[in-house]
Motif scaffolding. Structure first.
Motif, PDB file in Angstrom:
ATOM      1  N   ARG B 304     -42.651 -39.069  -8.241  1.00 37.39           N
ATOM      2  CA  ARG B 304     -42.995 -39.749  -7.118  1.00 37.39           C
ATOM      3  C   ARG B 304     -42.330 -38.947  -6.037  1.00 37.39           C
ATOM      4  O   ARG B 304     -41.138 -38.178  -6.013  1.00 37.39           O
ATOM      5  N   MET B 305     -42.872 -39.220  -4.747  1.00 40.33           N
ATOM      6  CA  MET B 305     -42.332 -38.168  -3.796  1.00 40.33           C
ATOM      7  C   MET B 305     -41.767 -38.952  -2.463  1.00 40.33           C
ATOM      8  O   MET B 305     -41.514 -38.453  -1.679  1.00 40.33           O
ATOM      9  N   GLY B 306     -41.905 -40.177  -2.813  1.00 35.94           N
ATOM     10  CA  GLY B 306     -41.389 -41.063  -1.790  1.00 35.94           C
ATOM     11  C   GLY B 306     -41.847 -42.621  -2.114  1.00 35.94           C
ATOM     12  O   GLY B 306     -42.303 -42.646  -3.284  1.00 35.94           O
ATOM     13  N   PRO B 307     -41.599 -43.658  -1.372  1.00 37.44           N
ATOM     14  CA  PRO B 307     -41.951 -44.986  -2.011  1.00 37.44           C
ATOM     15  C   PRO B 307     -43.652 -45.117  -1.910  1.00 37.44           C
ATOM     16  O   PRO B 307     -44.002 -45.862  -2.716  1.00 37.44           O
ATOM     17  N   ARG B 308     -44.212 -44.373  -1.265  1.00 42.53           N
ATOM     18  CA  ARG B 308     -45.603 -44.427  -1.118  1.00 42.53           C
ATOM     19  C   ARG B 308     -46.431 -43.158  -1.878  1.00 42.53           C
ATOM     20  O   ARG B 308     -47.924 -43.619  -1.894  1.00 42.53           O
ATOM     21  N   ALA B 309     -45.947 -42.422  -2.394  1.00 37.79           N
ATOM     22  CA  ALA B 309     -46.634 -41.161  -2.774  1.00 37.79           C
ATOM     23  C   ALA B 309     -46.255 -40.457  -3.939  1.00 37.79           C
ATOM     24  O   ALA B 309     -44.937 -40.818  -4.403  1.00 37.79           O
ATOM     25  N   TYR B 310     -47.004 -39.932  -4.652  1.00 38.27           N
ATOM     26  CA  TYR B 310     -46.629 -39.178  -5.932  1.00 38.27           C
ATOM     27  C   TYR B 310     -47.694 -37.976  -5.964  1.00 38.27           C
ATOM     28  O   TYR B 310     -48.853 -37.914  -5.469  1.00 38.27           O
ATOM     29  N   LEU B 311     -47.041 -37.120  -6.940  1.00 36.32           N
ATOM     30  CA  LEU B 311     -47.683 -35.778  -7.268  1.00 36.32           C
ATOM     31  C   LEU B 311     -48.055 -35.684  -8.886  1.00 36.32           C
ATOM     32  O   LEU B 311     -47.172 -36.316  -9.434  1.00 36.32           O
ATOM     33  N   ARG B 312     -49.226 -35.457  -9.098  1.00 36.73           N
ATOM     34  CA  ARG B 312     -49.698 -35.172 -10.484  1.00 36.73           C
ATOM     35  C   ARG B 312     -49.939 -33.626 -10.876  1.00 36.73           C
ATOM     36  O   ARG B 312     -50.677 -33.164 -10.167  1.00 36.73           O
ATOM     37  N   LEU B 313     -49.398 -32.965 -11.819  1.00 41.26           N
ATOM     38  CA  LEU B 313     -49.614 -31.713 -12.255  1.00 41.26           C
ATOM     39  C   LEU B 313     -49.890 -32.087 -13.857  1.00 41.26           C
ATOM     40  O   LEU B 313     -49.597 -32.680 -14.498  1.00 41.26           O
ATOM     41  N   ASN B 314     -51.232 -31.467 -14.205  1.00 41.95           N
ATOM     42  CA  ASN B 314     -51.676 -31.240 -15.313  1.00 41.95           C
ATOM     43  C   ASN B 314     -52.166 -29.858 -15.794  1.00 41.95           C
ATOM     44  O   ASN B 314     -52.554 -29.182 -15.104  1.00 41.95           O
ATOM     45  N   TYR B 315     -52.051 -29.673 -17.166  1.00 37.72           N
ATOM     46  CA  TYR B 315     -52.336 -28.498 -17.996  1.00 37.72           C
ATOM     47  C   TYR B 315     -53.176 -28.915 -19.467  1.00 37.72           C
ATOM     48  O   TYR B 315     -52.605 -29.782 -19.948  1.00 37.72           O
ATOM     49  N   ARG B 316     -54.101 -28.500 -19.614  1.00 42.75           N
ATOM     50  CA  ARG B 316     -54.935 -28.669 -21.031  1.00 42.75           C
ATOM     51  C   ARG B 316     -55.440 -27.441 -21.667  1.00 42.75           C
ATOM     52  O   ARG B 316     -55.739 -26.678 -20.917  1.00 42.75           O
ATOM     53  N   PHE B 317     -54.943 -27.081 -22.922  1.00 42.71           N
ATOM     54  CA  PHE B 317     -55.445 -26.096 -23.851  1.00 42.71           C
ATOM     55  C   PHE B 317     -56.329 -26.690 -24.806  1.00 42.71           C
ATOM     56  O   PHE B 317     -55.858 -27.793 -25.546  1.00 42.71           O
ATOM     57  N   HIS B 318     -57.722 -26.129 -25.117  1.00 38.34           N
ATOM     58  CA  HIS B 318     -58.466 -26.454 -25.997  1.00 38.34           C
ATOM     59  C   HIS B 318     -58.933 -25.052 -26.850  1.00 38.34           C
ATOM     60  O   HIS B 318     -59.207 -24.177 -26.308  1.00 38.34           O
ATOM     61  N   GLN B 319     -58.982 -25.399 -28.030  1.00 48.24           N
ATOM     62  CA  GLN B 319     -59.359 -24.420 -28.941  1.00 48.24           C
ATOM     63  C   GLN B 319     -60.255 -24.850 -29.867  1.00 48.24           C
ATOM     64  O   GLN B 319     -59.981 -26.073 -30.618  1.00 48.24           O
ATOM     65  N   GLN B 320     -61.425 -24.132 -30.249  1.00 50.02           N
ATOM     66  CA  GLN B 320     -62.197 -24.679 -31.331  1.00 50.02           C
ATOM     67  C   GLN B 320     -62.936 -23.306 -32.025  1.00 50.02           C
ATOM     68  O   GLN B 320     -62.976 -22.369 -31.439  1.00 50.02           O
ATOM     69  N   THR B 321     -63.392 -23.795 -33.362  1.00 54.74           N
ATOM     70  CA  THR B 321     -64.073 -22.890 -34.237  1.00 54.74           C
ATOM     71  C   THR B 321     -65.599 -23.045 -33.449  1.00 54.74           C
ATOM     72  O   THR B 321     -65.696 -24.064 -33.245  1.00 54.74           O
ATOM     73  N   GLY B 322     -66.604 -22.178 -34.065  1.00 55.95           N
ATOM     74  CA  GLY B 322     -67.865 -22.471 -33.540  1.00 55.95           C
ATOM     75  C   GLY B 322     -68.536 -23.361 -34.776  1.00 55.95           C
ATOM     76  O   GLY B 322     -68.093 -23.253 -35.905  1.00 55.95           O
ATOM     77  N   ALA B 323     -69.712 -23.591 -34.236  1.00 59.88           N
ATOM     78  CA  ALA B 323     -70.549 -24.225 -35.217  1.00 59.88           C
ATOM     79  C   ALA B 323     -70.990 -23.304 -36.345  1.00 59.88           C
ATOM     80  O   ALA B 323     -71.167 -22.127 -35.932  1.00 59.88           O
ATOM     81  N   ASP B 324     -71.360 -23.692 -37.579  1.00 59.03           N
ATOM     82  CA  ASP B 324     -71.755 -22.755 -38.682  1.00 59.03           C
ATOM     83  C   ASP B 324     -73.028 -21.836 -38.317  1.00 59.03           C
ATOM     84  O   ASP B 324     -73.207 -20.848 -38.847  1.00 59.03           O
ATOM     85  N   PHE B 325     -73.735 -22.433 -37.478  1.00 51.89           N
ATOM     86  CA  PHE B 325     -74.947 -21.775 -37.444  1.00 51.89           C
ATOM     87  C   PHE B 325     -75.239 -21.297 -35.799  1.00 51.89           C
ATOM     88  O   PHE B 325     -76.299 -21.065 -35.352  1.00 51.89           O
ATOM     89  N   PHE B 326     -74.119 -21.017 -35.264  1.00 57.23           N
ATOM     90  CA  PHE B 326     -74.006 -20.576 -33.818  1.00 57.23           C
ATOM     91  C   PHE B 326     -74.151 -19.158 -33.916  1.00 57.23           C
ATOM     92  O   PHE B 326     -73.739 -18.218 -34.971  1.00 57.23           O
ATOM     93  N   THR B 327     -74.943 -18.408 -33.098  1.00 54.50           N
ATOM     94  CA  THR B 327     -75.487 -17.006 -32.976  1.00 54.50           C
ATOM     95  C   THR B 327     -75.527 -16.805 -31.779  1.00 54.50           C
ATOM     96  O   THR B 327     -76.346 -17.533 -30.903  1.00 54.50           O
TER      97      THR B 327
END
Lengths: 164, 394
Positions: B304-327
């Motif tokens: 919260r930056m005051g009675p009427r304002a706020y700030l949001r910071l976000n970070y996302r990390f995603h990791q995946q293996t590939g489909a078996d038939f990916f080429t």
């Protein structure tokens, strides 16, 4: 209060047992826990009422349905006072200053409602009440004869009965 | 007394009695009519409009907008205005109407229809418009139980989708816990294309989803949530115009299985911070029978930056293996194969910032926010999203 309940629930789930049901507050005397008025003074509710029947509302400023019933409580307070009764409002888990500011912003600072706070949930815990809004009706002998959720027809009927 | 005299007197007495009841009720100073506000039968509670601009740059081997054996352009932009209206009907029913519109500039089925002389598969310049109407109705059966129904209709130029869902939320342990169970069924129907742009009839797919979630209050300042979802997809599971580069030169059609089982487990934690802030943490484990296993972590910090304002910071990390038939280079045009960069082994980072202001108007609570997100993916894709919204609560 909520933390204790949460832990109790987790433990109960883990052990496969259910927590003991909360005893109904019906026909129980009002607890002699001192409530804090918005001007800071402390007063137990039975002393304030002094033999008058009353409707007691437990509420919180963040509770939308509590705020929605404020105008109805203001009307009720005027009419109950004329009939020898009282309306008491207790903001649970809140301190006096934000509640006073909130009521002023709502145009509800100067009404016939007796306004109190129960910052540490002592009054609510003593009654066994864990939700807002909660509406209680107290008879002339200081006994809680009705407990419900939002202000409704049943609460008003109970108040009419104890005022007769 | 004669029987004939009795009836009129009885009626008169009954009438007087009813009159007494009615007048007593109206004059009673503590009656419900005199004290309680009657809720209006229908009332709009809030209106929100949002506009998002999505710009994607990068490459993918499924695209023909590049060299024969190499990756092609996956550049596109999306303009998305949205409208959300929440209305209350009586004391127990709440409706939410959501209408998003999409204008996508990308390689779309439009852009590959050679029957109409269009060959823009390598230019990705055509525009495709789409829109949805989504209505969710929630009925509060009692203080602990809510039921909800959701319907959705989506329409693009050559794509139709119908969806219907239902669920129940049950509050437990004095509102310290809430269990939600829901099911959702989607049916998609769309035109089918070959990679050379020929339109070859229609295809369809069905998506069935079930979810079970628990939200638990752990302390006055901590809330936890866990959810398990299972999804079954049957039918044509690709867009039909994705291609796969061939070792011998040229490109082949993407071939995907016609069945997919997907499982997702989600855990969330929200913690209030004593310096007027809040921290939200999110983890998702995903597994499907195409061979993809994924982990996603996300954190959001609200301040919260005051009675009427706020700030949001976000970070996302995603990791995946590939489909078996990916080429990225197939030896044969037969068998299961895909070069879709979404099905490749990858990792991705998302950074975001959003600021919001709440402003009171007369009897209306206003809300304004603007946000920016940057998405970076390990296999050559990145995107920027700018979003702003204006909300009014009546």
């Amino acid at each position: 209060m909520f933390a204790r309940l949460a832990i109790l629930t987790l433990l109960a789930d883990g052990c496969g047992v259910r927590p003991a049901p909360v005893p109904t507050p019906l026909e129980r005397p009002l607890p002699r826990v001192a409530l804090q008025a918005l001007d800071g003074r402390l007063q137990p509710l039975p002393e304030l009422l002094g033999g008058r029947a009353a409707l007691v509302s437990l509420w919180a400023p963040w509770c939308e349905s509590c705020v929605a019933e404020l105008p109805s409580l203001m009307r009720l307070a005027e009419r109950a006072k004329a009939n020898g009764g009282a309306v008491v409002s207790v903001a649970v888990g809140e301190s006096t200053r934000p509640v006073a500011e909130f009521l002023a912003a709502q145009g509800a600072a100067r009404t016939a409602i007796y306004q109190f706070v129960d910052e540490r949930f002592r009054f609510a815990d003593a009654l066994g009440e864990k939700r807002v809004p909660t509406t209680l009706v107290v008879d002339r002998r200081g006994r809680v004869v009705f407990a419900g959720a939002a202000l409704d027809e049943r609460a008003l009927a109970a108040l009419r009965t104890v005022l007769q | 007394m004669k029987k004939s005299d009795c009836a009129p007197r009885l009626l008169a007495t009954l009438f007087q009695f009813l009159l007494l009841i009615c007048s007593a009720s109206a004059d009673e100073p503590l009656s419900a009519d005199a004290i309680l506000d009657r809720p209006p039968s229908f009332r709009v509670e809030s209106v929100r409009v949002r506009y998002s601009h999505f710009e994607q740059m990068g490459i993918g081997y499924q695209s023909q907008a590049g060299p024969a054996r190499g990756p092609g352009s996956e550049s596109l932009t999306v303009e998305q205005p949205q409208l959300e209206i929440v209305a209350k009907q009586g004391k127990r029913t709440t409706h939410r109407l959501w209408i998003p519109l999409d204008v996508v500039t990308a390689a779309s089925p439009d852009a590959v229809d050679r029957l109409h002389g269009v060959d823009t598969i390598s230019h990705a310049s055509r525009i495709n418009e789409g829109g949805s109407v989504d209505l969710t109705t929630q009925y509060r059966a009692d203080r602990e139980t809510s039921l909800f129904l959701r319907g959705n209709y989506h329409m693009e130029e050559q794509f139709r989708s119908w969806a219907l869902g239902a669920g129940m939320a049950r509050s437990l342990a004095e509102d310290n816990a809430v269990v939600v169970a829901s099911v959702y069924q989607v049916y998609d129907w769309f035109d089918s294309f070959l990679t050379n742009g020929l339109r070859v009839g229609h295809a369809s797919r069905s998506t069935s989803n079930g979810n079970l979630g628990l939200t638990q209050l752990l302390s006055p300042t901590t809330v936890a949530h866990v959810n398990y979802g299972v999804t079954l997809q049957v039918g044509e599971l690709g867009n039909t115009w994705n291609s796969v580069p061939l070792l011998e030169g040229g490109r082949s059609q993407e071939h995907l299985p016609t069945l997919r089982h997907r499982h997702a487990f989600v855990a969330r934690l929200a913690q209030w911070l004593p310096w007027q802030g809040a921290l939200k943490a999110f983890y998702r484990f995903y597994l499907d029978d195409w061979g993809i296993l994924a982990h996603t972590w996300e954190s959001e910090l609200y301040q919260r930056m005051g009675p009427r304002a706020y700030l949001r910071l976000n970070y996302r990390f995603h990791q995946q293996t590939g489909a078996d038939f990916f080429t990225t280079l197939s030896q044969t045009s037969a068998g299961l194969q895909t070069a879709d960069s979404d099905l490749a082994p990858l990792s991705a980072h998302t950074f975001g910032i959003m600021t919001a202001i709440d402003f009171p108007l007369k009897h209306i609570a206003g809300h304004l926010d603007i946000g920016l997100e940057r998405y970076l993916r390990s296999n050559g894709l990145h995107a920027s999203i700018v979003s702003c919204s204006l909300g009014l609560r009546f």
